[in-house]
Design an enzyme around this catalytic site. Structure first.
Site, PDB file in Angstrom:
ATOM      1  N   GLU A  35       2.626  -2.421  -5.985  1.00 40.33           N
ATOM      2  CA  GLU A  35       1.220  -2.538  -5.612  1.00 40.33           C
ATOM      3  C   GLU A  35       0.816  -1.457  -4.601  1.00 40.33           C
ATOM      4  O   GLU A  35      -0.300  -0.931  -4.655  1.00 40.33           O
ATOM      5  CB  GLU A  35       0.953  -3.930  -5.031  1.00 40.33           C
ATOM      6  CG  GLU A  35       1.257  -5.066  -5.996  1.00 40.33           C
ATOM      7  CD  GLU A  35       0.485  -4.949  -7.290  1.00 40.33           C
ATOM      8  OE1 GLU A  35      -0.748  -4.823  -7.233  1.00 40.33           O
ATOM      9  OE2 GLU A  35       1.119  -4.954  -8.359  1.00 40.33           O
ATOM     10  N   SER A  40       1.077  -8.473 -14.652  1.00 39.80           N
ATOM     11  CA  SER A  40      -0.050  -7.602 -14.335  1.00 39.80           C
ATOM     12  C   SER A  40      -0.457  -7.776 -12.875  1.00 39.80           C
ATOM     13  O   SER A  40      -0.020  -8.706 -12.178  1.00 39.80           O
ATOM     14  CB  SER A  40      -1.238  -7.932 -15.236  1.00 39.80           C
ATOM     15  OG  SER A  40      -1.703  -9.243 -14.965  1.00 39.80           O
ATOM     16  N   HIS A  41      -1.328  -6.884 -12.425  1.00 42.16           N
ATOM     17  CA  HIS A  41      -1.781  -6.934 -11.030  1.00 42.16           C
ATOM     18  C   HIS A  41      -2.391  -8.284 -10.699  1.00 42.16           C
ATOM     19  O   HIS A  41      -2.077  -8.882  -9.649  1.00 42.16           O
ATOM     20  CB  HIS A  41      -2.799  -5.815 -10.789  1.00 42.16           C
ATOM     21  CG  HIS A  41      -3.407  -5.854  -9.420  1.00 42.16           C
ATOM     22  ND1 HIS A  41      -2.764  -5.364  -8.308  1.00 42.16           N
ATOM     23  CD2 HIS A  41      -4.602  -6.349  -8.974  1.00 42.16           C
ATOM     24  CE1 HIS A  41      -3.526  -5.551  -7.242  1.00 42.16           C
ATOM     25  NE2 HIS A  41      -4.648  -6.139  -7.615  1.00 42.16           N
ATOM     26  N   MET A  42      -3.272  -8.778 -11.558  1.00 41.86           N
ATOM     27  CA  MET A  42      -3.939 -10.041 -11.264  1.00 41.86           C
ATOM     28  C   MET A  42      -2.974 -11.228 -11.320  1.00 41.86           C
ATOM     29  O   MET A  42      -3.152 -12.214 -10.594  1.00 41.86           O
ATOM     30  CB  MET A  42      -5.118 -10.252 -12.210  1.00 41.86           C
ATOM     31  CG  MET A  42      -6.353  -9.460 -11.811  1.00 41.86           C
ATOM     32  SD  MET A  42      -6.946  -9.952 -10.169  1.00 41.86           S
ATOM     33  CE  MET A  42      -8.169  -8.694  -9.842  1.00 41.86           C
TER      34      MET A  42
END
Length: 774
Positions: A583, A730-732
């Site tokens: 991130e 995923s990021h979310m």
């Protein structure tokens, strides 16, 4: 001579003696004025024409089924009405017209269909693309009011107008109905509602419930033009399905969600600038360099992401090849790639979970058990052991506490930041700074990010294996993610603690849609994303995860048994760093990209081009202007003109999320994907889009795709999150796990349309279900 559309009742009456491909139930209809003046006669007319019930009382208002708007579902229809209820039912339908009800508005009464087995709506043109695709949306069961009330759910199948692909047997009659309606109404786009019942002899009977003009937002293209374009796409797909001398695997599959996941990052129809930037920074070359550096096969010079008239897809055969360890025997590796492809073809809903459910890309504590499924595909015990040994060597090199590549990748981020400041503060012209910001974004940004993302994937797989072998519970897994500290989590804390200027100094480069020049940065439109007058509570400090002594002892034994050359402390250092650094790397390289987009906008403005224009340019135009003495206005104008022409075609193409054969280009059923449920929590709440800032608190937020630029959402106390695109890692998904936020990630286009269109939902992440409440 062509027919003309009228009211709902008038059109059905007009078609009753003309239509051959479906039946129309008997009908009685009268105006509001007639009802008010001669109520008894109207009631007697219904009984005389339709028998003693039950009936369905339907709206036939002048405000629905028009040439400019349909108002589908805006007015009331009441099913299963008996004689004693008829008068009240008609009054209720008239009341639904509101105070604007006119004497010439109508009420339509028909017999209730019996033994209905499925019903739906059908369009002669795709309402989303306005292209001549026949689209059929249907659901099983006896309830036709969900259809006549404007509701959508169930299954969706579509076919290009001139397709020669045979439809499913049960849909052939509906296609014939659409074709006949188009012919009767002179080619005017049409929207119809239908139902299928079982006749006395067991045969299926197709009924037309309604036909109206289909209101399109823009003119449709001709069927011949569409067919020519789809033929080009089919030819391209067919070529890709052939064996390749430099690749393993007999054939390929294309998907919008595997691997580098273009649907989530740039969307399924990105503008040309966003598409070209993503190719430049990741999918043309960087992706393969990183895989090779980390010990996988060398796929350099193979672009990962082809596009079909601007719709980006991942070449899944390439992706599978790139997850094969470089030291694995070629014949064994080839069989493994074919097995992966066969598995995906058998279970296409796994296309966003390939690395967790299909591919063996690293060694985990449950790998021997997972490899046992290869026996059904003809892999011997010895071959399974060879694969395990190869993955063990690769994994030991990656997670090495001293020399693991992820450590050197993390160090490159500091170099990226130093060089960026040097570039921005230099006397270079705009073109040179654009060029070097993007070059550095590749060398010191997306390349190490790709490596750290690989470490992050391995970390999540290792964590999942700790659950699988019983060292961790699901609660431990969630607690680990709640204990990590990502840059996105820090953003939420800083939003509560920093003043506006300090916050934007640190996070101002972020933008929803990282590659989209039309999406404002936080520091360009701060009031669009945040309510600066509202004081936010400071989030609770992150509580570090602590492993218990019995868990530590069991882990020591497992690491020794599996010959993984890392101790528990080193392993957990890797697990935490792998997720957090991924991130952080994304945060830093997107600053280079965001600054480059600002410079692109400024440079374009000098030559009279707006951001809206520049969104259609290709990044190669700016690279050409950097190295060539050329007329900037001509170069940019040419690129923008070509991009606009191409994007017009992009907007008219509709393809499935997984292309398994060249015929899928012409006809396919929209799949309901296997979504990723985050946390074990439940939540019930109203549904809102991310634009509805004043309604975010306490709501379930629906957003098609979301990158780090959407982290502003977490400054609000939202109740839950649903995305159309996005994988388990995923990021979310990471952010939701970190926050303990109930989320359903990557539900696919069909379910996303259904759930985002609801008013209220219940999400049960532990039970893996979402229920529409209103």
């Amino acid at each position: 001579m062509s027919l003309g559309f009228s009211t709902k009742a008038g059109t059905l009456a007009l078609l009753k003696d003309e239509l051959r491909s479906a039946r129309i139930a008997p009908l009685a209809h009268f105006t509001v004025g007639e009802w008010r003046a001669t109520r008894a006669i109207c009631l007697a007319q219904v009984v005389a024409r339709l028998g003693t019930g039950p009936w369905i009382v339907r709206s036939s208002c002048l405000l629905e089924d028009g040439q400019m708007q349909s108002n589908a579902g805006a007015f009331l229809s009441l099913p299963d009405v008996w004689p004693t209820e008829l008068e009240n039912a008609i009054e209720q339908v008239i009341s639904s017209y509101g105070p604007q009800a006119a004497d010439i508005d109508e009420i339509l009464v028909q017999p209730m269909l019996q033994n209905t087995i499925w019903s739906g709506v059908a369009f002669s043109h795709d309402p989303n693309t306005c292209a001549p695709y026949r689209v059929i949306n249907w659901q099983e069961g006896a309830d036709t009011t969900a259809v006549t009330g404007g509701g959508l759910g169930g299954k969706t199948w579509q076919r290009a107008a001139l397709s020669t692909v045979r439809p499913p047997v049960e849909l052939a009659g509906v296609l014939s109905l659409l074709d006949e309606l188009l012919e009767l109404f002179g080619g005017v786009p049409v929207d119809c509602e239908f139902a299928v019942t079982v006749g006395s002899g067991g045969e299926d009977i197709l009924w037309l419930l309604q036909a109206r003009p289909l209101v399109l937002s823009s003119p449709s293209e001709s069927e011949a033009v569409q067919a020519e374009r789809l033929q080009r796409i089919q030819d391209k797909v067919a070529r890709g399905m052939q064996p390749h001398p430099l690749l393993m695997g007999r054939r390929t599959v294309y998907g919008v969600m595997p691997d580098w996941n273009p649907a989530e990052i740039i969307g399924i129809r990105p503008k040309p600038l966003a598409l070209s930037l993503y190719r430049e920074l990741v999918t043309d070359a960087i992706w393969a360099y990183q895989r090779h550096n980390y010990g996988y096969r060398n796929l350099r010079s193979f672009p990962l992401m082809p596009h079909f008239f601007g719709l980006p897809y991942i070449d899944v055969r390439l992706s599978f090849n790139s997850f094969i360890p470089a030291d694995l025997d070629k014949d064994l590796a080839g069989r493994l790639v074919d097995h992966y492809i066969d598995r995906l073809l058998a279970e296409p809903t796994l296309h966003d979970k390939m690395e967790f459910e299909i591919v063996f890309s690293c060694y985990t504590l449950d790998l021997p058990q997972r490899l046992e499924r290869l026996a059904q595909a003809g892999f011997s015990k010895h071959e399974q052991a060879v694969i395990a040994d190869s993955l063990r060597r690769l994994t030991n090199r990656i997670v090495d506490t001293q020399d693991g590549l992820w450590r050197s990748d993390a160090a490159k981020l500091d170099r990226l930041n130093v060089r960026r400041e040097q570039l921005l503060n230099s006397g270079m012209d705009s073109l040179e700074r654009i060029y070097w910001l993007l070059e550095d974004a590749k060398r010191y940004g997306t390349l190490p990010f790709a490596g750290l993302a690989r470490a992050g994937f391995i970390a999540v797989q290792m964590l999942k294996s700790l659950v699988a072998v019983g060292v961790f519970s699901e609660a431990d897994y969630d607690a680990f993610f709640a204990g990590i500290s990502t840059v996105s989590g820090q953003l939420a804390r800083d939003r509560a603690m920093l003043d506006k200027d300090a916050f934007l100094m640190r996070y101002g480069h972020l933008r929803p849609g990282t590659y989209d020049i039309l999406s404002p940065r936080y520091d360009e439109a701060p009031d669009l994303y945040f309510d600066w007058e509202r004081r936010l509570p400071v989030p609770e400090p992150v509580k570090p995860f602590a492993i218990t002594l019995p868990q530590m002892r069991e882990l020591v034994k497992l690491l020794k048994t599996h010959q993984l050359q890392v101790d528990p402390v080193g392993l957990f250092d890797f697990l935490q760093a792998g997720i957090e650094l991924r991130e952080l790397a994304k945060f830093h390289f997107t600053r280079n990209l965001s600054d480059a987009l600002i410079l692109i906008a400024e440079y374009g403005a000098q030559w009279g081009f707006s951001r809206e224009d520049l969104a259609y340019a290709d990044i190669t135009a700016f690279k050409e202007l950097h190295v060539a003495a050329a007329n900037p206005r001509d170069v940019l104008a040419r690129s923008i003109e070509q991009g606009k022409a191409r994007y017009l075609e992009t907007s008219m193409v509709s393809l499935p999320p997984v292309i398994a054969s060249s015929e899928d280009v012409w006809a396919f059923e929209w799949p309901e994907m296997s979504a990723n449920f985050i946390t074990q929590k439940q939540v019930t709440g109203p549904v809102v889009g991310h634009q509805e800032r004043n309604s975010l608190a306490g709501s379930i937020v629906c957003i098609a795709s979301a990158d780090p630029g959407f982290d502003w959402l977490f400054a609000y106390p939202i109740a839950g999150l649903i995305t159309a695109w996005g994988g388990v890692n995923s990021h979310m998904a990471i952010r939701a796990g970190e926050l303990g936020l109930p989320a359903v990630i990557g539900v696919g286009e069909a379910l996303f349309r259904r759930w985002s269109g609801a008013q209220r939902l219940h999400m049960d992440c532990a039970g893996r279900r979402v229920e529409v409440l209103a």
